[in-house]
Design an enzyme around this catalytic site. Structure first.
Site, short mmCIF file in Angstrom:
data_model
loop_
_atom_site.label_atom_id
_atom_site.label_comp_id
_atom_site.label_asym_id
_atom_site.label_seq_id
_atom_site.Cartn_x
_atom_site.Cartn_y
_atom_site.Cartn_z
N ASP A 219 0.58 -0.91 -0.27
CA ASP A 219 0.21 0.58 0.36
C ASP A 219 0.79 0.75 -0.20
O ASP A 219 0.25 2.48 0.40
CB ASP A 219 -0.70 0.08 1.30
CG ASP A 219 -0.14 -0.42 2.04
OD1 ASP A 219 1.29 -0.54 2.72
OD2 ASP A 219 -1.02 0.16 3.15
N GLU A 306 8.56 -2.92 13.85
CA GLU A 306 10.19 -2.32 12.95
C GLU A 306 11.68 -1.97 13.98
O GLU A 306 12.40 -2.35 14.39
CB GLU A 306 10.63 -0.51 12.29
CG GLU A 306 9.14 -0.71 11.77
CD GLU A 306 8.36 -0.43 11.95
OE1 GLU A 306 7.35 -0.07 11.33
OE2 GLU A 306 7.45 -0.79 13.19
#
Length: 350
Positions: A219, A306
């Site tokens: 996306d 992350e």
């Protein structure tokens, strides 16, 4: 977990009768050259190593001896008849190595893309696949959040003419994102990214296979310039990401004197060990293969995927700030608006 290889010189779908294969082979060889000696050589190669491996070897010869007219014709015939051959997993890996020889200064970039069905899925994948077509040495690992591979994704991969590994890894129902309740939202893409990492570790060898691994969500929007930066990664590289965290961009802050990362400009918890978006870093393949315990987890705190993943590989001070010392934006969070669908036209893939 099969690989779908879709490249302009790779055939797919060798599920035909022996008679058809023989007719194809005779026609194919006739296109290659008129000299009897070269025809004998080609027949020997194909029947010694099999059709798939033999054609791969001949294609490699055409790259090495690009000045020979007959072998150039062979390359063109490969493109013309690419739908006649289905390659094994090892042949695809070999093929990618041969293709990489033409771009020795550009490493193989393994792009792991989790994806799931929604109305905009094909549009999203089409956009990034066409970006990848402009970049050399790409190996796209597409992982569907599904029990089985969908025709929609399979067809898109075949049309892309990229080297692609197509996998499935279904998220358990109790881990699914609850769209209507933001407080109940879980981590996205955990199973799919881990499946991509697992494929790399199962099929590639540390110290032998070289490249860079990038988590390429479906996306986002990617500039081809980003891949020039990814190609520079030695261990762990980082760069800005646009339109994320409530800011026009998030990025590592770089000391101009030392060239080292000293902090992060982020709209959410900038004091995280690595306040970097998933689209804002890439890791050398060697590190991914060596650190086999480095995976994503549902146990990681919200928004910390992350940061915790990167902690397996580097420190803030060791990060390699790229994209002109983190002053250029080459990737953006551009999530496509969910369309309002009031009716479905049957038998139409959209």
């Amino acid at each position: 977990m099969a690989i779908v290889a879709s490249r302009n010189f790779v055939f797919s779908g060798l599920k035909q009768c022996v008679y058809t294969k023989r007719i194809f082979l005779v026609t194919f060889l006739a296109q290659l050259c008129r000299k009897r000696a070269k025809i004998v050589l080609m027949i020997a190669l194909i029947f010694t190593w099999g059709l798939g491996s033999g054609l791969l070897v001949l294609w490699k010869l055409s790259v090495i001896e690009s000045g020979i007219d007959q072998l150039q014709v062979f390359k063109e015939a490969l493109e013309l008849h690419r739908d006649k051959l289905h390659l094994t997993e090892q042949q695809v890996i070999l093929l990618h190595e041969l293709e990489a020889d033409k771009h020795k200064n550009f490493p193989i970039v393994y792009c792991i893309t989790p994806t799931y069905w929604r109305y905009v899925q094909k549009a999203e994948l089409t956009r990034i696949s066409q970006t990848l077509q402009l970049v050399p040495n790409i190996h796209w690992i597409v992982v569907e959040d599904a029990a089985e591979k969908s025709d929609l994704v399979r067809n898109l991969i075949e049309d892309s003419r990229l080297i692609v590994t197509h996998l499935v890894a279904q998220t358990a129902p109790y881990e699914k994102v609850k769209d209507k309740n933001p407080k109940a939202r879980r981590h996205r893409g955990v199973e799919q990214r881990n499946a991509g990492l697992r494929w790399l570790r199962d099929n590639l060898v540390a110290g032998k296979d070289k490249g860079v691994v990038y988590f390429m969500d479906d996306d986002n929007t990617y500039s081809v310039k980003l891949f020039d930066e990814i190609a520079k990664v030695k261990r762990v590289g980082a760069w800005p990401v646009g339109l994320v965290g409530g800011l026009n961009a998030e990025f590592p802050i770089v000391d101009k004197a030392t060239g080292k990362v000293t902090g992060y400009k982020s709209g959410w918890l900038p004091n995280r060990p690595f306040a970097i978006d998933m689209a804002g870093f890439a890791i050398s393949l060697d590190l991914i293969l060596e650190k086999t315990d480095a995976n994503f987890s549902y146990q990681m705190a919200k928004g910390m995927q992350e940061s915790e993943f990167l902690s397996y590989f580097t420190t803030k001070e060791e990060l390699e700030p790229l994209a002109d010392q983190c002053t250029k934006v080459y990737v953006w969070h551009t999530r496509t608006e969910t369309p309002k669908i009031n009716g479905i036209i049957p038998n139409l893939e959209v």
